[in-house]
Design an enzyme around this catalytic site. Structure first.
Site, PDB file in Angstrom:
ATOM      1  CD1 TRP A 101      -1.942  -2.240   2.050  1.00  0.00           C
ATOM      2  CD2 TRP A 101      -2.762  -1.592   0.088  1.00  0.00           C
ATOM      3  NE1 TRP A 101      -2.837  -3.194   1.643  1.00  0.00           N
ATOM      4  CE2 TRP A 101      -3.364  -2.823   0.440  1.00  0.00           C
ATOM      5  CE3 TRP A 101      -3.123  -0.994  -1.122  1.00  0.00           C
ATOM      6  CZ2 TRP A 101      -4.300  -3.458  -0.362  1.00  0.00           C
ATOM      7  CZ3 TRP A 101      -4.062  -1.637  -1.930  1.00  0.00           C
ATOM      8  CH2 TRP A 101      -4.641  -2.840  -1.548  1.00  0.00           C
ATOM      9  CG  ASP A 168      -3.140   4.030   4.453  1.00  0.00           C
ATOM     10  OD1 ASP A 168      -4.125   3.873   5.196  1.00  0.00           O
ATOM     11  OD2 ASP A 168      -2.942   3.331   3.436  1.00  0.00           O
ATOM     12  CE  LYS A 192      -7.658  -2.565   5.626  1.00  0.00           C
ATOM     13  NZ  LYS A 192      -7.871  -3.893   5.051  1.00  0.00           N
TER      14      LYS A 192
END
Length: 356
Positions: A101, A168, A192
């Site tokens: 990511w 992030d 999440k």
């Protein structure tokens, strides 16, 4: 039937949140309307949105220097929206790459300005967090991924930097206390640790905005969203509502200190089990192991299918590792009970006795 939900995302939610959300689909707060039907500019939804924003600020101990936004799209949208708002065309942003990511975020940022990758752990299959690096003093910001869902690494002490810190936090948001005021910008997909898929939260320090020379499309401009109070267009009403309920649950359960206590108990138990059994190995260096996503392997790869089949038989869902990494991944988000981790640890011990 008891199901142990180890999915990496969308992932487990608190039972009470699901019950309240289910009821709201039929009748939201006694209005006779479904949460799916209410107008986003009504006081009904504005109360939901304001509670969600206020809960974020309370959990993160934020002042009015930071704004909280609930926006469409997942964290991947922020890979472009962050540099669009913070990185001028001829300026440079620093990116710390510890996995898939972070690499994707750096690639997107390069479409808007210059990118310097200050650390890259791909030399050891992203099994550690590189901490020996230098950030150019002229950088517009330093971007990190606080927790790497795929590879199972996590920052346990955030880097000190003179430039704005951008993170992030999609897969470890609200899992522990931290000095969140230090960050220039934080973004996180909700699915999440914070709610249902479909909304993404952005926390931004207001003084960072309005400094790029490019024209920003209205829907991508953070300042325009701030001015509109996250209501520039129709927001993902249900996803925001589930996030509000989840944030309320975190506060009622004892806040981030209690989340951290529970998460450490779960992860300590799982890693101790992995380390104590020769059949398994965790490749991530111990100091960088994630509280949220434990990635490990069977030393005999031929046994992996049998292990996964046993997990399926015992209703342990979502334990197959990410396609680019393989192995086993056990995700232990806030809502996962300790009993689920105890169950998979018992399964691992039994499997090791039979196949070790």
């Amino acid at each position: 039937m008891k199901v142990h939900n180890f999915n990496s995302g969308p992932s487990i939610l608190p039972r009470t949140v699901m019950e309240q959300a289910s009821q709201a689909i039929l009748d939201f707060n006694g209005t006779g309307l479904s949460i799916l039907e209410i107008g986003h500019r009504t006081t009904h939804f504005q109360d939901v949105l304001q509670e969600a924003i206020s809960s974020v600020k309370q959990l993160m101990d934020l002042s009015d220097d930071h704004e909280v936004l609930f926006l469409h799209g997942g964290a991947t949208t922020q890979f472009m929206q962050v540099p669009m708002n913070l990185l001028d065309e001829k300026a440079t942003a620093a990116y710390h790459v510890n996995g898939i990511w972070g690499k994707k975020a750096a690639t997107e940022a390069a479409l808007f300005g210059n990118v310097t990758v200050v650390a890259d752990s791909s030399d050891q299959q992203n099994t550690y967090i590189g901490k020996d690096f230098t950030v150019p003093a002229s950088a517009s910001y330093l971007h990190i991924t606080s927790n790497n869902t795929v590879e199972g690494t996590q920052w346990h002490q955030f880097p000190e930097t003179e430039v704005p810190l951008v993170a992030d936090m999609s897969s470890d948001i609200f899992c522990r206390p931290a000095d969140y005021k230090r960050f220039g910008l934080i973004y996180a997909g909700a699915q999440k640790n914070m709610g249902a898929a479909g909304v993404n939260m952005v926390v931004v320090r207001k003084d960072l905005l309005g400094k790029v020379s490019r024209k920003i499309p209205t829907i991508m401009d953070y300042q325009k969203h701030i001015d509109a109070g996250s209501l520039m267009n129709t927001p993902p009403v249900f996803a925001v509502y589930v996030s509000m309920l989840t944030l309320r649950w975190i506060l009622q359960e004892g806040g981030l200190t209690e989340m951290e206590r529970r998460n450490k108990a779960k992860s300590d138990l799982l890693y101790q089990t992995i380390d104590s059994l020769p059949l398994y190995r965790a490749q991530v260096v111990k100091s960088d192991r994630s509280l949220m996503n434990a990635v490990f392997f069977l030393n005999d790869p031929s046994l992996e299918t049998a292990f996964l089949d046993l997990c399926k038989k015992e209703n342990m869902i979502g334990v197959k590792g990410y396609r680019t990494v393989g192995g086993i991944r056990v995700s232990m988000y806030n809502a996962l009970p300790l009993s689920s981790v105890e169950a998979i640890c018992d399964l691992m011990k039994d499997f090791a006795i039979k196949h070790g």
